[in-house]
Design a protein around this motif. Sequence first.
Motif, short mmCIF file in Angstrom:
data_model
loop_
_atom_site.label_atom_id
_atom_site.label_comp_id
_atom_site.label_asym_id
_atom_site.label_seq_id
_atom_site.Cartn_x
_atom_site.Cartn_y
_atom_site.Cartn_z
N GLU A 10 0.82 -1.22 0.00
CA GLU A 10 0.00 0.00 0.00
C GLU A 10 0.85 1.27 0.00
N GLY A 11 2.17 1.07 0.02
CA GLY A 11 3.06 2.22 -0.06
C GLY A 11 3.60 2.71 1.27
N TYR A 12 3.27 2.01 2.33
CA TYR A 12 3.79 2.44 3.64
C TYR A 12 5.20 1.90 3.86
N SER A 13 5.95 2.61 4.68
CA SER A 13 7.24 2.06 5.11
C SER A 13 6.98 1.18 6.32
N VAL A 14 7.53 -0.02 6.25
CA VAL A 14 7.17 -1.04 7.24
C VAL A 14 8.43 -1.72 7.76
N CYS A 15 8.44 -1.96 9.07
CA CYS A 15 9.49 -2.81 9.64
C CYS A 15 8.83 -3.96 10.40
N LEU A 16 9.28 -5.16 10.10
CA LEU A 16 8.78 -6.37 10.76
C LEU A 16 9.84 -6.84 11.75
N VAL A 17 9.45 -6.98 13.01
CA VAL A 17 10.42 -7.37 14.04
C VAL A 17 10.08 -8.77 14.54
N ASP A 18 11.05 -9.67 14.43
CA ASP A 18 10.82 -11.05 14.87
C ASP A 18 11.17 -11.15 16.36
N LEU A 19 10.15 -11.18 17.18
CA LEU A 19 10.37 -11.23 18.62
C LEU A 19 10.11 -12.61 19.21
N ASP A 20 10.01 -13.62 18.35
CA ASP A 20 10.08 -14.98 18.88
C ASP A 20 11.58 -15.27 19.00
N LEU A 21 12.13 -14.80 20.11
CA LEU A 21 13.59 -14.66 20.19
C LEU A 21 14.33 -15.98 20.07
N GLN A 22 13.79 -17.03 20.65
CA GLN A 22 14.53 -18.30 20.64
C GLN A 22 14.38 -19.05 19.32
N PHE A 23 13.16 -19.04 18.79
CA PHE A 23 12.90 -19.90 17.63
C PHE A 23 12.12 -19.14 16.56
N GLY A 24 12.59 -17.94 16.26
CA GLY A 24 11.92 -17.11 15.27
C GLY A 24 11.95 -17.74 13.89
N ASP A 25 10.89 -17.48 13.12
CA ASP A 25 10.77 -18.10 11.81
C ASP A 25 10.67 -17.10 10.66
N VAL A 26 10.72 -15.81 10.96
CA VAL A 26 10.52 -14.82 9.89
C VAL A 26 11.53 -15.04 8.76
N LEU A 27 12.79 -15.16 9.12
CA LEU A 27 13.82 -15.34 8.07
C LEU A 27 13.62 -16.68 7.36
N ASN A 28 13.26 -17.71 8.12
CA ASN A 28 13.02 -19.02 7.50
C ASN A 28 11.92 -18.92 6.44
N TYR A 29 10.82 -18.27 6.81
CA TYR A 29 9.67 -18.23 5.91
C TYR A 29 9.94 -17.36 4.68
N LEU A 30 10.92 -16.45 4.79
CA LEU A 30 11.25 -15.60 3.64
C LEU A 30 12.56 -16.04 2.98
N GLN A 31 13.09 -17.15 3.45
CA GLN A 31 14.35 -17.70 2.92
C GLN A 31 15.45 -16.65 2.87
N LEU A 32 15.61 -15.99 3.99
CA LEU A 32 16.68 -14.99 4.10
C LEU A 32 17.68 -15.45 5.15
N VAL A 33 18.91 -15.03 4.98
CA VAL A 33 19.87 -15.18 6.07
C VAL A 33 20.41 -13.79 6.37
N SER A 34 20.76 -13.59 7.61
CA SER A 34 21.19 -12.25 7.97
C SER A 34 22.29 -12.30 9.01
N PRO A 35 23.33 -11.51 8.78
CA PRO A 35 24.35 -11.39 9.82
C PRO A 35 23.84 -10.51 10.96
N GLN A 36 22.86 -9.67 10.65
CA GLN A 36 22.31 -8.76 11.67
C GLN A 36 21.17 -9.43 12.41
N THR A 37 21.19 -9.28 13.72
CA THR A 37 20.04 -9.75 14.49
C THR A 37 19.77 -8.74 15.60
N ILE A 38 18.64 -8.91 16.23
CA ILE A 38 18.29 -8.03 17.33
C ILE A 38 19.27 -8.20 18.49
#
Lengths: 279, 368
Positions: free
Chosen positions: A37-65
Motif C-alpha cells: 500500500e506504499g507504507y514504510s514497514v518494519c517487521l520485528v521477529d520477537l520470537d527470540l529463541q525460535f523465530g521463523d521470519v527469516l526461514n519463511y522468507l528464505q533470508l539469512v542475515s548477519p544482523q540480528t536483534i
Amino acid sequence: MVDVSGRSSVIISVFSTTPGIGKTVVAINLAAGLAHEGYSVCLVDLDLQFGDVLNYLQLVSPQTIAGAQRAMLNDPENFHVRNFLIDYGHQGLHFSIMPAPVYVFDAYQMDVQAVEKMISQLNYFEFVILDLNSMFSALNLAMMDMSTVVNYLGVIDFLPALKNFKIGYDTLLRFEYEESKIRIVENRADSQKLIDGRDVERLLGEKFYHRLPNDFKSVRNSINKGQPLMFAAPESKLTRSFEELVAKYTNKNISPIQTETSGGFFDRLRRWTSNLFGK
Amino acid sequence: MAYQVILIESNTEVLNEILTPLKRSPDFTVAATYTSAHSAIGQAGMFQPNLFFMDVEDDEELDLLPAFADIFPGAYILGMMSVWDANRAYRSLRGGATGCILKPFTAQDVLKSLQLFTARGAHRAGRIVSFFSAKGRAGRTTLAAILALLIAKKTGEKVALVDADLQFGDLPIFFDATPKRSIIDASQDIKLLTPLTFEPYFYPITSQVSLLSSPDKPEYAELVTPSSLVDVVRMTENLFRFVLVDLPAGFNPLAINICRLSNLVYVTTMINTGFEVRHVKKVMEMFASQATPEREIRTVFTRVNPFTEEERHKIELELGYPVDDMIPNEYKMISIANSGRLSHGLPEDTLLMRSISKMADHIIAGGK
C-alpha cells in the motif's frame, strides 16, 4: 519506561496464546500488505529463541536483534537501530526486518528495556509489525503496551486452543488493555466445523475483527517459495482476506465494530465454561 | 498383624519421643531400638523385622540404608527427618527406602505413609521424565497424557502428570478434570509440605495416575519460582514412581531447572513447515552444551508423515542427531482431546498407540 510520545509509527503486535497457529505468516503478510500500500514497514521477529521470519522468507542475515542490543549497550552514542535491519524485496515491494537472534543463548540475554528502546527507535517507519511468541512474558507485555493495536490471533480447531484463546483474551482485558486495542482475528476460520465461530464470539463477548480463511496449500506454497502470499498465491482467498485486513488497519474500509451485549445467553456460556475449565 | 519394628535413632531423647506413639498402637510391635546403624545391621535379623525407622539425617544411617534394603528385602524402611530435605529423601529412595517421614509422627501418620508409599510402586528412586518443545503445538501434552496411562497399566505403579505449562496447561482438558488445587498452590506451600500432606494436591485421574494441574489464570504463573517448582517435582517423586512433566515451550528458567533434574527429557516436535528441524537442532545443541551425564535426551517427532524409515533418515540428516521416536499422524487424537475421553481410558490398538507404547517401554526399562 521508554518515552514513546514522539513516535509516529503504528505498532501492530501479532500475539496468540497458542503456538504454531500462524502468527509469523500473519505478521509477514501484514508487513507485505502494508508495504504494498506504499507504507514504510518494519517487521520485528520477537520470537527470540525460535523465530521463523527469516526461514519463511528464505533470508539469512548477519544482523540480528541480539547484535543490535550488544551494539546499543556497548556504544549507545553511536547506535542506530537502522544499521541492524535487513531488507526484504521482491518485484518492487520492500520492507525492513529486524531478525531474531540466531542462538538460543543470545535470545536468553535479551533485555526488555533494551528491546523497548530499539522498537521506539523504529519510529521513522509508518508501520512496525511485532511478531511475538505465545506467552504472557515480560517482553510480550511490554511490547503490547507499546503497540497501537494487538492483533490477537486464534485458531479454534481444538478445545484446548479455544480454552487458551478465551483465557488469553480475558487476561489481556484484566491487564487493562482496552477492548478496542485488541483485535481478535480468527485464523483458518473455515477449517473445521466442530466449534462454531459465532459460539466463540459469544464466549469471548466480542466480535472477530477479522476472519482469515483456511488455505493450507497456499501457505505452504508461500513458505516453500519464501515469498508473501501476494506473490506465491495471488489468487488465493486468503491473500484477498489479508488485503481486507490491511485495509482495515489502514482505515480504508472502516466498518464500526459492534460489541454484542452480553445477555442471558452469554451468562449461560460463562457458566458452561467455568464448569468445563474450572473456576 | 502388627509390624515388627526396628528403630534406629542416635539421639535417645528423640528415640523415646518416637517410641511412645508406636508402643501405644496395636499396629506396631517395637522389636528393638538402636542408637547406631552399625550395631543394628548385625543384630536386627534376630527379630524378623518388617519395618525399619532410620534417621536419614544421620550420614552413617543414610550410607548404610542400601545395606539394610539388601539384607531385609521384604521389609519397609522409613527414613526419618526433622525437616524435609529433598536430597536426603532422594538418597533414601535410591538406597531402597520405602519413603521418608517427618519427626515426630503418630501411628496414624506411619500407616498412611506406608499406604501411600507402597502404592507408589517399587522401592526405588523415581523416574522423572519431562516433555520439552521448542515452540509448542508439538504434541507434548498428548504424549505425556497417553504415556502416563500406559506406564501405569504396564507397571502397576503410580504415575504423576505434572502440568508445568503454567500459563496454558492443557492437561486438565485432556482428562476433563476440574482440580481444586493447582501446581501454584503446591509450589507456594511446598516448604511446609511432606509427602503425606502433599498428596491431596493431586487430582486422581485413575487409581494409579494423578494430575498436578496448571492454574486457570495465566498470570498466576508469576507466583511460582523455578526453585519452588523443582521442590514440587522432587517431592512428587516420593509419592509416584514415575513423574511426567509437561513443560512450557522454549528455554526458560523453569524448563531448564526441571530438565536438569529429569532422568529423561523428550524433545518433542511436530513437523509442520519443515523449519522445526532447525529449531530442534538448536535445542539439541543447547542440551549437549549442558554437562549432565546421567540425563538422557531423546528426540520424538509427532505426526510423522510418511511414517517411514526414509523419512526418519531424512530428518536425521538435517538434524544431525538421531530421531529416537516417531509417532504417526492420527486425526482421532484431536477428537479424543476435545472430548476429554482420555479420562475414560486409552484409545484402541493403533499404530499410534503402538509407537507410544514403545516409548513407555523405554521409560520403564530405564527406571529399573
